[in-house]
Structure formats: structure tokens, C-alpha cells
Design an enzyme around this catalytic site. Structure first.
Site, short mmCIF file in Angstrom:
data_model
loop_
_atom_site.label_atom_id
_atom_site.label_comp_id
_atom_site.label_asym_id
_atom_site.label_seq_id
_atom_site.Cartn_x
_atom_site.Cartn_y
_atom_site.Cartn_z
N SER A 8 0.85 -1.16 -0.12
CA SER A 8 0.16 -0.16 -0.09
C SER A 8 1.07 1.14 -0.06
CB SER A 8 -0.92 0.16 1.26
OG SER A 8 -1.60 1.31 1.34
N HIS A 33 -1.42 -1.19 -4.12
CA HIS A 33 -2.64 -0.84 -3.33
C HIS A 33 -2.84 0.68 -3.36
CE1 HIS A 33 -6.35 -1.71 -0.93
NE2 HIS A 33 -6.10 -0.71 -0.29
N ASP A 35 -4.78 3.83 -1.65
CA ASP A 35 -5.80 4.23 -0.89
C ASP A 35 -6.38 5.54 -1.24
OD1 ASP A 35 -6.36 1.99 0.97
OD2 ASP A 35 -4.27 2.49 1.52
N MET A 37 -8.83 8.65 -0.06
CA MET A 37 -9.65 9.26 1.23
C MET A 37 -10.14 10.64 0.98
SD MET A 37 -7.11 7.73 4.10
CE MET A 37 -6.42 6.35 4.21
N HIS A 66 -8.43 1.69 -3.74
CA HIS A 66 -9.40 1.52 -2.82
C HIS A 66 -10.08 2.81 -2.33
CE1 HIS A 66 -10.06 0.50 2.09
NE2 HIS A 66 -10.87 0.81 1.37
N MET A 68 -12.19 5.08 -0.61
CA MET A 68 -12.74 5.28 0.88
C MET A 68 -13.56 6.66 0.82
SD MET A 68 -9.50 4.03 3.31
CE MET A 68 -8.56 3.92 1.81
N MET A 137 -11.74 -5.21 5.48
CA MET A 137 -10.95 -4.17 6.25
C MET A 137 -10.66 -5.01 7.66
SD MET A 137 -10.27 -1.92 4.37
CE MET A 137 -9.13 -0.95 5.43
N GLY A 142 -8.63 4.65 7.33
CA GLY A 142 -8.18 6.19 7.37
C GLY A 142 -6.90 6.40 7.78
N PHE A 143 -6.12 5.47 8.43
CA PHE A 143 -4.78 5.44 8.72
C PHE A 143 -3.97 4.29 8.57
CE2 PHE A 143 -7.04 8.72 10.89
CZ PHE A 143 -6.45 9.94 10.52
N GLY A 144 -2.81 4.29 8.14
CA GLY A 144 -1.86 3.33 8.20
C GLY A 144 -1.39 2.93 9.59
N GLY A 145 -0.57 1.93 9.84
CA GLY A 145 0.02 1.65 11.02
C GLY A 145 -0.70 1.33 12.37
N ASP A 175 -7.03 -5.91 4.32
CA ASP A 175 -6.25 -4.75 4.27
C ASP A 175 -6.18 -4.11 5.59
OD1 ASP A 175 -5.24 -2.15 3.82
OD2 ASP A 175 -7.12 -1.33 2.42
N GLY A 176 -4.98 -3.82 6.25
CA GLY A 176 -4.71 -2.97 7.51
C GLY A 176 -4.04 -3.85 8.32
N GLY A 177 -2.74 -3.27 9.16
CA GLY A 177 -2.00 -4.08 10.00
C GLY A 177 -1.60 -5.39 9.47
N GLY A 197 1.05 -1.80 3.97
CA GLY A 197 1.50 -0.74 3.94
C GLY A 197 2.68 -0.72 4.73
C1 DX5 Z 1 -6.13 2.02 5.79
C2 DX5 Z 1 -5.70 1.91 4.33
C3 DX5 Z 1 -4.65 0.64 4.33
C4 DX5 Z 1 -3.30 1.26 4.86
C5 DX5 Z 1 -2.83 -0.12 5.21
O1 DX5 Z 1 -7.42 3.01 5.83
O2 DX5 Z 1 -6.96 1.07 3.56
O3 DX5 Z 1 -4.51 0.34 2.89
O4 DX5 Z 1 -2.59 1.69 3.84
O5 DX5 Z 1 -1.74 0.15 6.01
P1 DX5 Z 1 -0.94 -0.61 7.20
O6 DX5 Z 1 -0.55 -1.86 6.42
O7 DX5 Z 1 0.12 0.14 7.63
O8 DX5 Z 1 -1.90 -0.95 8.00
ZN ZN Z 2 -6.81 0.28 1.46
#
Ligand code: DX5
Ligand code: ZN
Length: 218
Positions: A8, A33, A35, A37, A66, A68, A137, A142-145, A175-177, A197
Site C-alpha cells: 500500500s 494498493h 488508498d 480518502m 480502494h 474510501m 478491512m 483512515g490511517f496506516g500503522g 487490508d490493514g495491520g 503498507g
Molecule cells: C487503511 C488503508 C490501508 C493502509 C494499510 O485505511 O486502507 O490500505 O494503507 O496500511 P498498514 O499496512 O500500515 O496498516
Molecule cells: Zn486500502
């Protein structure tokens, strides 16, 4: 089918996203990927069709977009023209989902449906014949990490069982974490595409290769 690790780009340096794209491409990834937003559906902003179009000029890698967005139906054409290969839309906002999926396909793109972590899996059922991908999801978007929510894998198992029973062929994505330690549980739960990501881009080449090979050579 070969499983896919989709980096991502949200986790890259936004002053030079091209570098993240090219590094993923050079490392042999087949998907990236992206994202998108809007600051309404999620409390964050990322980038828009112009960025996607500019990135498209530098790579032929599969663009997994993706959305959002509160009103994704308004932005299908710009992202299709920007070079998306697959466009995924969430089930939670109020708009005509089926018509939007059909619009994505009429523009020659693959279509996906997305469920937030607390959205019941049944909400995807009406669309399973109209999509190429279902994204579950594993964080609140909304946020990575953020941390991976293991409970979501019960939904991917349900989708995988249904797909087999009904001889459908949609892909299942999370997707996510997602990091290397989540790979075995995801693969055992029917997941085909793992988005990563932070865990992907923070690693050195050796750890990225090991992470990718644990998915792609499974
Ligand atoms: C979250 C995004 C994810 C994000 C994943 O809103 O849709 O795609 O980039 O990032 P990580 O892997 O850091 O959770
Ligand atoms: Zn995503």
C-alpha cells in the site's frame, strides 16, 4: 491461484510516491494498493486521480484502487481514466452500489466491494456475482500503522466457503495491520490478496523479499 502481496503506497513518502511504486515493481510485486480518502467517509485525506494518472505513466503494475469515499459513484470515471485496474467501493455509505459496480465494469475495469471491520459479512452477499474482489478491512480505515483485527478472519472464512459452494471466483483481500506474522492465519482463512503498507515499506530488501515470498510462494 498464486496469492498476492499488494504493497500500500499510502505508507510511502508522499513527496515521491513514484519511488515507492518503482521499488515495489522492481522487487517483483504484481499489484500495488492505492488508498483514496475523502475526509468524510474516513477522517483523513490522501490523494486523487491526478496522482494515480501520474503514477500510471511509470509502471504497468496492477493498480488496486480502494475508494474510501462517501460518494464513490461520482469518481469512478476519473479513476478509471487515471489507469485503475480494479476499483473497490465500500458498502457502508448510501448510494446505488449495484449500479456503481456495473459502471466500473462498463469502463473495462474489475470491481470490488469493501466491508469495514464491524460490517457483517452478509452485506457483501448481494454483490458476489458482480465483483472480482471482496475486501475485508482488518483495521478501521483512515490511517496506516494500526493493529490487525484477527476477528475479521471469520468473515474471510465465510466468504471462502461460500465461494467454493457457489463456484464463484472473486478474490478475497484483507487490508490493514498486515505483517509477516499475520500471513499464516490469513492464508488459512481463504485470503488471496494481502495488502501491507507499514510492514512492507519499513523493511529492508531482504525482509520485503521474505515477507512477499511467504505469501506468493505459499
Ligand atoms: C487503511 C488503508 C490501508 C493502509 C494499510 O485505511 O486502507 O490500505 O494503507 O496500511 P498498514 O499496512 O500500515 O496498516
Ligand atoms: Zn486500502
Amino acid at each position: 491461484m498464486k496469492r498476492i502481496l499488494a504493497p500500500s503506497i499510502l505508507a510511502g513518502d508522499h513527496a515521491c510516491l513514484k519511488d515507492s511504486l518503482l521499488s515495489a515493481d522492481k522487487d517483483g510485486r504484481s499489484w500495488i494498493h492505492l488508498d483514496i480518502m475523502d475526509g468524510h467517509f474516513v477522517p483523513n485525506l490522501s490523494f486523487g486521480p491526478q496522482t494515480v494518472a501520474d503514477l500510471r505513466k511509470h509502471s504497468g503494475i496492477f493498480f488496486d484502487v480502494h475508494l474510501m469515499l462517501d460518494q464513490p459513484q461520482k469518481y469512478i470515471e476519473p479513476f478509471a481514466q487515471a489507469g485503475a485496474d480494479l476499483i473497490s467501493i465500500h458498502v457502508e455509505p448510501k448510494y446505488d452500489i449495484l449500479e456503481t459496480l456495473r459502471n466500473i465494469k462498463s469502463l473495462g475495469k474489475k470491481a470490488g466491494i469493501v466491508l469495514n471491520p464491524d460490517t457483517p459479512v452478509e452485506e457483501a452477499f448481494p454483490y458476489l456475482n458482480d465483483v472480482e474482489l471482496v475486501l475485508c478491512m482488518t483495521v478501521v480505515p483512515g490511517f496506516g500503522g494500526q493493529s490487525f483485527m484477527e476477528k475479521v478472519l471469520s468473515k474471510t472464512r465465510t466468504l471462502s466457503d461460500l465461494r467454493e459452494q457457489n463456484r464463484q471466483s472473486f478474490l478475497i483481500e484483507v487490508d490493514g495491520g498486515v505483517g509477516p506474522s499475520q500471513v499464516p492465519a490469513c492464508l488459512e482463512s481463504g485470503v488471496d490478496v494481502l495488502v501491507a503498507g507499514t510492514a512492507y515499506f519499513k523493511g529492508d530488501k531482504k525482509s520485503r523479499d521474505e515477507f512477499a515470498s511467504s505469501v506468493e510462494n505459499s
